[in-house]
Design a protein around this motif. Structure first.
Motif, PDB file in Angstrom:
ATOM      1  N   LYS A 156       3.062 -10.255   5.348  1.00 13.58           N
ATOM      2  CA  LYS A 156       3.785  -9.316   6.207  1.00 13.58           C
ATOM      3  C   LYS A 156       4.862 -10.051   7.004  1.00 13.58           C
ATOM      4  CE  LYS A 156       0.159  -5.842   6.568  1.00 13.58           C
ATOM      5  NZ  LYS A 156       0.945  -4.850   5.819  1.00 13.58           N
ATOM      6  N   ASN A 237       2.214  -0.274  -6.612  1.00  6.58           N
ATOM      7  CA  ASN A 237       2.629   0.525  -5.465  1.00  6.58           C
ATOM      8  C   ASN A 237       3.822  -0.185  -4.835  1.00  6.58           C
ATOM      9  OD1 ASN A 237       2.981   1.825  -3.036  1.00  6.58           O
ATOM     10  ND2 ASN A 237       0.808   1.964  -2.557  1.00  6.58           N
ATOM     11  N   LYS A 240       4.045  -1.789  -1.232  1.00  4.32           N
ATOM     12  CA  LYS A 240       3.162  -2.886  -0.842  1.00  4.32           C
ATOM     13  C   LYS A 240       3.789  -4.257  -1.077  1.00  4.32           C
ATOM     14  CE  LYS A 240      -0.463  -0.500   0.454  1.00  4.32           C
ATOM     15  NZ  LYS A 240      -0.989  -0.572   1.829  1.00  4.32           N
ATOM     16  N   GLY A 293      -1.479  -3.413  -5.666  1.00  5.81           N
ATOM     17  CA  GLY A 293      -1.522  -2.414  -4.608  1.00  5.81           C
ATOM     18  C   GLY A 293      -2.737  -2.622  -3.730  1.00  5.81           C
ATOM     19  N   GLY A 294      -2.986  -1.651  -2.860  1.00  2.00           N
ATOM     20  CA  GLY A 294      -4.144  -1.701  -1.992  1.00  2.00           C
ATOM     21  C   GLY A 294      -5.386  -1.192  -2.701  1.00  2.00           C
ATOM     22  N   THR A 297      -4.981   2.264  -4.583  1.00  2.33           N
ATOM     23  CA  THR A 297      -4.285   2.192  -5.873  1.00  2.33           C
ATOM     24  C   THR A 297      -5.168   1.531  -6.920  1.00  2.33           C
ATOM     25  OG1 THR A 297      -2.139   2.030  -4.754  1.00  2.33           O
ATOM     26  CG2 THR A 297      -2.237   1.307  -7.040  1.00  2.33           C
ATOM     27  N   ALA A 317      -2.717  -6.350  -2.835  1.00  2.00           N
ATOM     28  CA  ALA A 317      -1.497  -6.271  -2.025  1.00  2.00           C
ATOM     29  C   ALA A 317      -1.677  -5.348  -0.823  1.00  2.00           C
ATOM     30  CB  ALA A 317      -0.326  -5.785  -2.875  1.00  2.00           C
ATOM     31  N   GLY A 318      -2.924  -4.994  -0.511  1.00  2.00           N
ATOM     32  CA  GLY A 318      -3.160  -4.105   0.619  1.00  2.00           C
ATOM     33  C   GLY A 318      -3.541  -4.870   1.869  1.00  2.00           C
ATOM     34  N   THR A 319      -4.154  -4.157   2.796  1.00  2.00           N
ATOM     35  CA  THR A 319      -4.613  -4.776   4.038  1.00  2.00           C
ATOM     36  C   THR A 319      -6.052  -5.252   3.911  1.00  2.00           C
ATOM     37  OG1 THR A 319      -3.150  -3.335   5.312  1.00  2.00           O
ATOM     38  CG2 THR A 319      -4.924  -4.422   6.511  1.00  2.00           C
ATOM     39  N   ASN A 321      -8.075  -5.202   0.806  1.00  2.00           N
ATOM     40  CA  ASN A 321      -8.266  -5.918  -0.460  1.00  2.00           C
ATOM     41  C   ASN A 321      -9.735  -6.266  -0.694  1.00  2.00           C
ATOM     42  OD1 ASN A 321      -5.386  -6.032  -0.954  1.00  2.00           O
ATOM     43  ND2 ASN A 321      -5.304  -7.659   0.563  1.00  2.00           N
ATOM     44  N   LYS A 385       1.169  -1.450   9.358  1.00  2.00           N
ATOM     45  CA  LYS A 385       2.267  -1.992   8.572  1.00  2.00           C
ATOM     46  C   LYS A 385       2.792  -3.290   9.168  1.00  2.00           C
ATOM     47  CE  LYS A 385       3.892   2.485   6.809  1.00  2.00           C
ATOM     48  NZ  LYS A 385       4.965   3.491   6.857  1.00  2.00           N
TER      49      LYS A 385
END
Length: 526
Positions: A156, A237, A240, A293-294, A297, A317-319, A321, A385
């Protein structure tokens, strides 16, 4: 920084070396113009605190806490921690940069042999060489090498910017401490910082902290696709990934190097978060589907490809995971892509789910009712985010005393038993974010579901409960209860928040879950 060419890195390392040598030779040769500038700038800075005993005491403590021993411990502990967290090459890079900086500082102080300023403002006067400043050198080498690793491991941009700022401020603060105490001339500090920067760039040019590929470390696996047919499809996604073009180019290059076809790209949308794209890949005859993706996805793609025999390579690729973490997948993009292309196939369980007000679906990680779902429901998406998992912490603090639920639970068709809990989690895996072992005995390929009920009666009851979870204690009582089975039904006496794999589903009173053993093929590290 890790994507810079060796030529670029060596060029800037040479520039910093030139700055370091110029200053060192000039002050050693007694170039009066530079000595006068040093004195006119450095002496007044030390004079700012000369008559403030408390300030001097604080600066002296800062000097001791950032000295040679602290630098050596930081290099050692940092390298060990990076290796322990699955980044051995990053650990070696960090150790090399800082060890070389520390050794070179001690050698070069003797070479230049510059006298310390006459205006040192503490009783314990230093007499060893003044050029270069050791504190400035290893502050820069530690901050610089950490900055390289931040650019590699932190996704991020807002978080990276905060970390970069903190690292720069730490170097400035330590350098200011040397001037305010009168320990060094300004040129000593600049030269020390230049020396630390040289080692950051030079070691990076010669030794990459990026993990080595499976293909370079291990023998190739037996081919599971027909000769000449290696069709790769990517479902991702796009929101992401910060730099979509860069990500695409990395995948294309790594796929080509591994002998896969030019990837076929499928992008998720608000209306379709992975199901349709995975179906298109399956119908097109994909031999491997890479999903980026998260957890949501990943769940949609895996559910569509379950039972097809098409392996799924996961790029977390999410928060949260959570699936990736429980499969020991790396979170660094290049390493995750490498595992997807070169890893081995593993058959894992899926869990079918139904309930009141919920269409029949499935999940891979865990479903929950109560407190854990309230956390997901209360997450501020804007904060998420910007700072990632911290948003979940803030939401958890707000939901900490979610009211107790009256529950009935049936396992494997047995009689319902009555319980009270603030949260109930039905897990296919055992670990939450940060490696918290909520269900330590759970395994994603054992054909079993593991159910955990948590019922802290008071606010402070969360503390001993957290200790029991973190220490993997298996004792059960009224505050922590566990069940295991292949089919689980949970009923609440009232509508409560519910979630699957971190995604909120409509509130309701019932969840029915059943495991499907070995339903999905995923790529995991060898």
């Amino acid at each position: 920084m890790t994507d810079r060419s060796a030529r670029w890195l060596l060029t800037w390392a040479a520039v910093l070396t030139g700055v370091f040598l110029f200053l060192g030779v000039a002050v050693s040769a007694g170039w009066q113009a530079l000595l006068d500038v040093d004195a006119n700038l450095s002496d007044p800075i030390a004079g700012l605190v000369a008559h403030h005993a408390h300030v001097i005491t604080g600066l002296h403590w800062a000097e001791l806490l950032t000295g040679t021993v602290a630098a050596e411990l930081t290099a050692l502990v940092g390298a060990v921690l990076l290796g322990w967290k699955g980044h051995p090459r990053a650990g070696v890079y960090f150790a090399l940069v800082n060890a070389l900086t520390i050794v070179s500082v001690h050698l070069l102080k003797a070479v230049f042999d510059r006298d310390r300023p006459a205006w040192q403002v503490v009783d314990h006067i230093l007499h060893n060489g003044s050029y270069p400043s050791g504190h400035a050198a290893w502050a820069t080498s530690i901050a610089g090498s950490l900055g390289v690793l931040v650019s590699m491991l932190v996704r991020k941009a807002p978080v990276r910017r905060v970390l970069y700022s903190a690292l720069v401020l730490s170097v400035v603060a330590i350098s200011a401490d040397r001037l305010l105490l009168g320990r060094h001339f300004l040129t000593d500090v600049i030269g020390g910082a230049a020396l630390g920067g040289v080692w950051v760039l030079l070691v990076l040019a010669l030794y990459s902290p990026v993990p080595r590929s499976h293909a370079r470390r291990l023998e190739p696996l037996l081919a599971t696709t027909p000769s000449g047919k290696r069709d790769l499809h990517v479902v991702m996604n796009p929101i992401k990934v910060e730099d979509l073009d860069a990500f695409r180019s990395v995948v294309v290059q790594m796929a080509a190097d591994a002998g896969w076809s030019e990837p076929v790209w499928h992008y998720t949308t608000v209306e379709d978060s992975g199901t349709g794209q995975a179906h298109e890949a399956s119908v097109a005859g994909a031999d491997l589907v890479l999903v980026c993706g998260g957890d949501g996805t990943v769940r949609e793609v895996c559910a569509e490809l379950a039972g097809t025999g098409i392996p799924v390579g996961i790029v977390p690729a999410g928060t949260g995971n959570l699936l990736g973490r429980n499969l020991s997948l790396p979170l660094y993009f290049r390493s995750a892509i490498d595992v997807a292309l070169h890893g081995q196939d593993k058959a894992i369980d899926m869990v079918t789910l139904s309930g009141d007000g919920v269409e029949d679906t499935s999940f891979l990680v865990m479903a929950g009712m109560g407190f854990d779902a309230a956390i997901m429901e209360g997450v501020n998406e804007d904060i998420k985010k910007k700072v990632g998992w911290i948003a979940y912490v803030l939401s958890a603090l707000k939901a900490l005393m979610f009211p107790a639920m009256k529950l009935e639970i049936s396992v494997d068709g047995g009689e319902f038993t009555t319980h009270r809990a603030r949260t109930v989690v039905i897990g296919n895996v055992g670990f939450l974010q940060g490696g918290m072992p909520l269900i330590p005995d759970a395994a994603i390929d054992d054909g079993q579901l593991d159910v955990v009920l948590l019922y802290p009666r008071k606010f402070l009851s969360w503390l001993p409960l957290a200790v029991r979870i973190l220490t993997k204690q298996k004792r059960v009582d009224a505050s922590l209860t566990r069940f295991t089975g292949t089919r689980v039904v949970v009923r609440s006496s009232a509508d409560v928040p519910r979630q699957i794999d971190g995604d909120i589903i409509p509130s309701g009173r019932e969840l029915r879950c059943e495991t499907v053993h070995g339903r999905l093929l995923v790529r995991v590290p060898r």
